[in-house]
Design an enzyme around this catalytic site. Structure first.
Site, PDB file in Angstrom:
ATOM      1  N   SER A   1       0.061  18.329  19.753  1.00 28.62           N
ATOM      2  CA  SER A   1      -0.128  19.146  20.963  1.00 28.62           C
ATOM      3  C   SER A   1       0.742  20.383  20.860  1.00 28.62           C
ATOM      4  CB  SER A   1       0.287  18.354  22.204  1.00 28.62           C
ATOM      5  OG  SER A   1       0.292  19.206  23.338  1.00 28.62           O
TER       6      SER A   1
ATOM      7  N   TYR B   1       6.678  13.077  26.542  1.00 27.34           N
ATOM      8  CA  TYR B   1       5.387  13.344  25.897  1.00 27.34           C
ATOM      9  C   TYR B   1       5.594  14.413  24.826  1.00 27.34           C
ATOM     10  CZ  TYR B   1       0.674  15.133  25.069  1.00 27.34           C
ATOM     11  OH  TYR B   1      -0.490  15.554  24.455  1.00 27.34           O
TER      12      TYR B   1
ATOM     13  N   LYS C   1       5.071  14.131  20.614  1.00 24.06           N
ATOM     14  CA  LYS C   1       4.182  14.968  19.799  1.00 24.06           C
ATOM     15  C   LYS C   1       4.980  15.702  18.714  1.00 24.06           C
ATOM     16  CE  LYS C   1       0.224  13.909  21.646  1.00 24.06           C
ATOM     17  NZ  LYS C   1      -0.802  13.197  20.873  1.00 24.06           N
TER      18      LYS C   1
HETATM   19  N1  NAD Z   1      -6.573  17.072  26.764  1.00 24.32           N
HETATM   20  C1  NAD Z   1      -5.615  17.923  26.538  1.00 24.32           C
HETATM   21  O1  NAD Z   1      -5.409  18.872  27.295  1.00 24.32           O
HETATM   22  C2  NAD Z   1      -4.759  17.739  25.318  1.00 24.32           C
HETATM   23  C3  NAD Z   1      -3.906  18.785  24.921  1.00 24.32           C
HETATM   24  C4  NAD Z   1      -3.123  18.599  23.801  1.00 24.32           C
HETATM   25  C5  NAD Z   1      -3.188  17.419  23.088  1.00 24.32           C
HETATM   26  N2  NAD Z   1      -4.016  16.423  23.508  1.00 24.32           N
HETATM   27  C6  NAD Z   1      -4.063  15.185  22.718  1.00 24.32           C
HETATM   28  O2  NAD Z   1      -5.401  14.985  22.317  1.00 24.32           O
HETATM   29  C7  NAD Z   1      -5.666  13.577  22.218  1.00 24.32           C
HETATM   30  C8  NAD Z   1      -6.913  13.215  23.004  1.00 24.32           C
HETATM   31  O3  NAD Z   1      -6.731  13.610  24.355  1.00 24.32           O
HETATM   32  P1  NAD Z   1      -7.936  13.606  25.411  1.00 24.32           P
HETATM   33  O4  NAD Z   1      -7.576  14.593  26.446  1.00 24.32           O
HETATM   34  O5  NAD Z   1      -9.217  13.680  24.718  1.00 24.32           O
HETATM   35  O6  NAD Z   1      -7.721  12.177  26.066  1.00 24.32           O
HETATM   36  P2  NAD Z   1      -8.780  11.216  26.806  1.00 24.32           P
HETATM   37  O7  NAD Z   1      -7.945  10.419  27.754  1.00 24.32           O
HETATM   38  O8  NAD Z   1      -9.946  11.983  27.316  1.00 24.32           O
HETATM   39  O9  NAD Z   1      -9.262  10.303  25.614  1.00 24.32           O
HETATM   40  C9  NAD Z   1      -8.333   9.481  24.948  1.00 24.32           C
HETATM   41  C10 NAD Z   1      -9.076   8.313  24.351  1.00 24.32           C
HETATM   42  O10 NAD Z   1      -8.082   7.481  23.724  1.00 24.32           O
HETATM   43  C11 NAD Z   1      -8.312   6.145  24.098  1.00 24.32           C
HETATM   44  N3  NAD Z   1      -7.045   5.420  24.047  1.00 24.32           N
HETATM   45  C12 NAD Z   1      -5.959   5.599  24.829  1.00 24.32           C
HETATM   46  N4  NAD Z   1      -5.013   4.690  24.518  1.00 24.32           N
HETATM   47  C13 NAD Z   1      -5.523   3.934  23.507  1.00 24.32           C
HETATM   48  C14 NAD Z   1      -5.043   2.822  22.781  1.00 24.32           C
HETATM   49  N5  NAD Z   1      -3.838   2.285  23.038  1.00 24.32           N
HETATM   50  N6  NAD Z   1      -5.825   2.290  21.816  1.00 24.32           N
HETATM   51  C15 NAD Z   1      -7.055   2.815  21.565  1.00 24.32           C
HETATM   52  N7  NAD Z   1      -7.586   3.838  22.245  1.00 24.32           N
HETATM   53  C16 NAD Z   1      -6.811   4.396  23.209  1.00 24.32           C
HETATM   54  C17 NAD Z   1      -8.906   6.209  25.501  1.00 24.32           C
HETATM   55  O11 NAD Z   1      -9.637   5.037  25.820  1.00 24.32           O
HETATM   56  C18 NAD Z   1      -9.786   7.446  25.401  1.00 24.32           C
HETATM   57  O12 NAD Z   1     -11.089   7.115  24.954  1.00 24.32           O
HETATM   58  C19 NAD Z   1      -4.395  12.880  22.689  1.00 24.32           C
HETATM   59  O13 NAD Z   1      -3.611  12.532  21.566  1.00 24.32           O
HETATM   60  C20 NAD Z   1      -3.688  13.944  23.498  1.00 24.32           C
HETATM   61  O14 NAD Z   1      -2.305  13.751  23.556  1.00 24.32           O
HETATM   62  C21 NAD Z   1      -4.807  16.563  24.602  1.00 24.32           C
END
Ligand code: NAD
Length: 248
Positions: free
Chosen positions: A140, A153, A157
């Site tokens: 991130s 968090y 990361k």
């Molecule tokens: N969305 C953002 O704004 C953003 C920004 C920077 C980084 N990220 C990173 O991107 C990645 C995805 O984020 P997102 O927004 O798509 O999240 P999301 O919540 O939409 O999707 C995350 C998925 O991971 C699964 N998950 C969570 N914990 C789990 C576990 N213990 N075992 C297996 N599956 C698990 C959930 O069921 C879900 O399907 C994450 O690592 C997040 O930190 C997201």
């Protein structure tokens, strides 16, 4: 599509929705076989059948689940080429003094320990396979340009980026490449609301992104697909911000 991942087998964690679904879709379009690994069974199965991927129920914080995932991939495809460690979590943006032990433990279990398991379980298999491989960690912008309210968090990361770089050097001899991707906040995925704290913060945040919008699953998927393709065969230990210029 160019078919640049054709013949490759990829695991995408957290592929039931959000960025992970976008990554699974792109990898399929580029010709890869994809296994979606997620702990939410119903949504995971639904996404997998929609995208014509395989699904394996997997809680990424469990070593047994990673071992079962390896067995599934080996029995189904006989190899693993790409692992996208995308599953991640956070607590709601709040003052650091209000963070609870559960918040901290969850962030480090899902965001960091899961990547330890992925490599600890899968790298020996890839080494034996002898054809190299590609790990991509979804980190991130929080890991390189931290902001208040998400201390642990952000730190989880930063740990992901550091571990990715360390393994890039250690496993280069096996041609197993390790790279990370740093999305800026996305509007409309599962974690958005928790990052922003309050919906009113959306406008202020987006104003800090030079290209003027949040990231999308497609933005992240495009970079993951590039990193796993032969176009990126000389890239390892890189960390790519996909952030519309936010971290400049
Ligand atoms: N969305 C953002 O704004 C953003 C920004 C920077 C980084 N990220 C990173 O991107 C990645 C995805 O984020 P997102 O927004 O798509 O999240 P999301 O919540 O939409 O999707 C995350 C998925 O991971 C699964 N998950 C969570 N914990 C789990 C576990 N213990 N075992 C297996 N599956 C698990 C959930 O069921 C879900 O399907 C994450 O690592 C997040 O930190 C997201």
């Amino acid at each position: 599509m160019s078919g640049k991942l054709s013949g490759k087998v990829a695991i995408v964690t957290g592929g039931a929705g959000g960025f992970g679904k976008g990554i699974a879709e792109k990898f399929k379009q580029e010709g890869a076989e994809v296994i979606i690994a997620d702990f939410v069974e119903e949504a995971g199965q639904k996404t997998a059948s929609e995208l014509k991927c395989e699904f394996q129920k997997c809680n990424v914080t469990s070593r047994q689940d990673w071992e079962a995932l390896l067995k599934f991939a080996d029995e189904k495809f006989g190899k693993i080429d790409c692992v996208i460690n995308n599953a991640g979590t956070t607590y709601r943006n709040k003052p650091t003094n209000d963070v609870m032990d559960e918040d901290f433990d969850k962030c480090f279990a899902v965001n960091v320990k899961a990547i330890y398991y992925s490599t600890n379980v899968l790298v020996p298999y890839m080494q034996k396979q002898g054809t190299g491989g590609s790990f991509v960690s979804i980190a991130s912008t929080a890991g390189i340009r931290p902001r208040p309210g998400l201390t642990w968090y952000n730190a989880s990361k930063a740990a992901v980026i550091n571990a990715t770089n360390t393994m890039a050097v250690e496993f280069a001899k096996d041609n197993i490449r390790f790279n990370s991707v740093c999305p800026v906040v996305a509007l409309g995925t599962g974690l958005t609301d928790l990052f922003l704290g309050k919906p009113e913060n959306e406008k202020t945040f987006i104003a800090t992104v030079p290209l003027g919008r949040g990231s999308t699953p497609k933005d992240i998927a495009n970079v993951c697909s590039f990193l796993c393709s032969s176009d990126a065969e000389f890239l390892t230990g890189t960390n790519i911000p996909v952030d519309g210029g936010r971290c400049v």
